[in-house]
Design an enzyme around this catalytic site. Sequence first.
Site, short mmCIF file in Angstrom:
data_model
loop_
_atom_site.label_atom_id
_atom_site.label_comp_id
_atom_site.label_asym_id
_atom_site.label_seq_id
_atom_site.Cartn_x
_atom_site.Cartn_y
_atom_site.Cartn_z
N VAL A 31 1.01 -1.09 0.14
CA VAL A 31 0.39 -0.09 -0.41
C VAL A 31 1.33 0.81 0.21
O VAL A 31 1.06 1.18 1.08
CB VAL A 31 -1.06 -0.38 1.31
CG1 VAL A 31 -2.06 0.98 1.01
CG2 VAL A 31 -1.57 -1.20 1.33
N HIS A 69 -3.91 -3.88 7.96
CA HIS A 69 -4.30 -4.31 6.35
C HIS A 69 -5.10 -6.44 6.24
O HIS A 69 -3.96 -6.67 5.21
CB HIS A 69 -3.58 -4.13 5.15
CG HIS A 69 -4.12 -3.20 3.87
ND1 HIS A 69 -4.49 -1.90 3.92
CD2 HIS A 69 -4.29 -3.89 2.87
CE1 HIS A 69 -5.05 -1.57 2.81
NE2 HIS A 69 -4.86 -2.16 1.99
#
Length: 508
Positions: A342, A389
Site C-alpha cells: 500500500v 490490512h
Amino acid sequence: MAMTILHASEKVNAEAEATTCPPTEKVKEEQQQQEQLQHSKTSKRVQFYRFALFFIAGSFAAFSFHALTSSSSWRLRQLHHLPNAHYLQTREEFAVYSVEELNAFKEFYDKSISDSVGASYSEAEQTNIKEALGALRLAQDMHLSGKDDKASRLFEHALALAPKHPEVLLRYGEFLEHNQRNIVLADQYYFQALTLCPSNSEALANRQRTAEVVQTLDERRLQSLDSKRDALSAIHESSSALRRAKKEAYFQHIYHSVGIEGNTMTLAQTRSILETRMAVDGKSIDEHNEILGMDLAMKYINASLVQKLEITIKDILELHRRVLGHVDPIEGGEFRRNQVYVGGHVPPGPGDLALLMQRFERWLNSEHSSSLHPVNYAAYAHYKLVHIHPFIDGNGRTSRLLMNTLLMRAGYPPVIIPKQQRSKYYHFLKLANEGDIRPFVRFIADCTEKTLDLYLWATSDLPQQIPMLIQTESEAGEQLAQMRSPHISAQSASIPEFYEFSGSGFQP
C-alpha cells in the site's frame, strides 16, 4: 517285606502328589512381589529413557528457537507490521504489551532509526538537502530581518525539499511556535525530529516544553466534543428534523466512504441507487455494488453490532463480508492469502494475520481501551486495523465502519471522512506509520466536531433546508479556510460549511 515295599510306594506317591498340588498363598504372594519388583525396575528404566529423550529434544528445540529469534530477519518478520519509532507514541498505545515486548520493540526501532539516519543518500537527495539547508539559512535571515512572510515561504520550501531532515523540522517548528503561535504543529515537527534523531538535544528540550501544553489542548478539545454530544443527546428521537438529518447524513456517509476509494458516483446518484435500486447509466457494476455493500454493512451495524458489549474477529469478518458482498463474495469475510503493498507501507504477511488480529481483538476489548476517550479509542482502532490490512480489498471501508461503530456505542453520531479530504486522510495515516498517531486522532476529532455541528444546526429552529454537499476541491478549500476556528458556532456557520465537514448518519 511286602509291607515295606507298600510303604515305600505310598511315600513315593505322596511326594508325587505334593509336587503336583497347587502352591500355597504364601508362595503366590512371593511370586507376585517378584513380578512387581521386576515390572517396577523395567518401568523406571523406560521412564529414564523417555526423560532423557525428551530432555535432548527439548534442549535442541530451545537452542534452535534461540538461534532463530536472535536473527534480524525473524525480528523483522515479527515487528515489521508496526510503524517506525512506534514506542514514542502516546502511552495508551502500548499499555497492553508486557515490559519484555516493549523493550524488544524499543531495541529493534532504535537500531532501525539509527540505520535510517546513517543511511547514504542518493545524489538527487543530497542535492535536495543542500538546497533545503540553504533555504533554511535564508529563512532564518529573513526572520531576523522581520520579513516573516518570506521566511514562512522559505521554511515551507525547505520542508518540501527535505521533509525528513531533523534540522529543517526543528527550525521550522521553532518558527511556528514562537512566530505563528502554532504550538500543536510545532510539537509535531519536534516529535518527527526526535523520531529521526533521538539524540537531538534541542528537539528534546523543545518537545519537553510543548508536550504538556499540547496534551492539555487536546484534552480540552475532547471535552468540547463531549459537550456537543450531550447537547445532541438531549434532542428527542421523535424530532422530525433529527430524523431528516440522519437520513441525509446516511446517504452522505456512503457517498464519501466509497468516494475515498475512487468511486465516481455523485451524491445524487448514490441516493438514487439506495432509494430506487435502479442502475445509473454510464457507471460500472462495481461502483453500484460498492454502494450496495456499504448499505448492507451499515444496516448490520445498526441491527447488531452497536448493541454488542464486545467486538470479536468474527464480527469484523461479518462486517467485511457485507462490504464486499456484492463486489467480491468469495473474498468477503476472508483474510487475504497474499502479500499486498500500500504505497510505501508494507503490511504484514498473510501468515502473521491470525496472530495480529487476535492481539487486535484483545486490545479492542481490554479495560485499558475502554477507558480511553471514545474519539481516541475509535481513531486508534481505525488506524490499527487499516495498518494490519487483513483483507485483499475493503480495508479502509471496514476500518471506517468499525470506527463509527465504536463512536455510536459511546453516544456519538457516526462521522465521515470527506472525500475532499482524501489527501489529508492518507497523509495523517502516513504520519502515524512514521510514529506519531496524534495528527490522525486530531483529524478524526475534526470530522467528529463537524458532524456534531451538522446535527445541531439541522435540529435548530433555522428555516433553511438541509443543504447539499459541496463536491468540488476549490469550494472545499474555500470552506476550509472559513472554518479554521475549532469553536465555530453551529448557528453562525453558513449552510455549505457544515456539509463540507459533515458526518455520516445512521439508518433512521
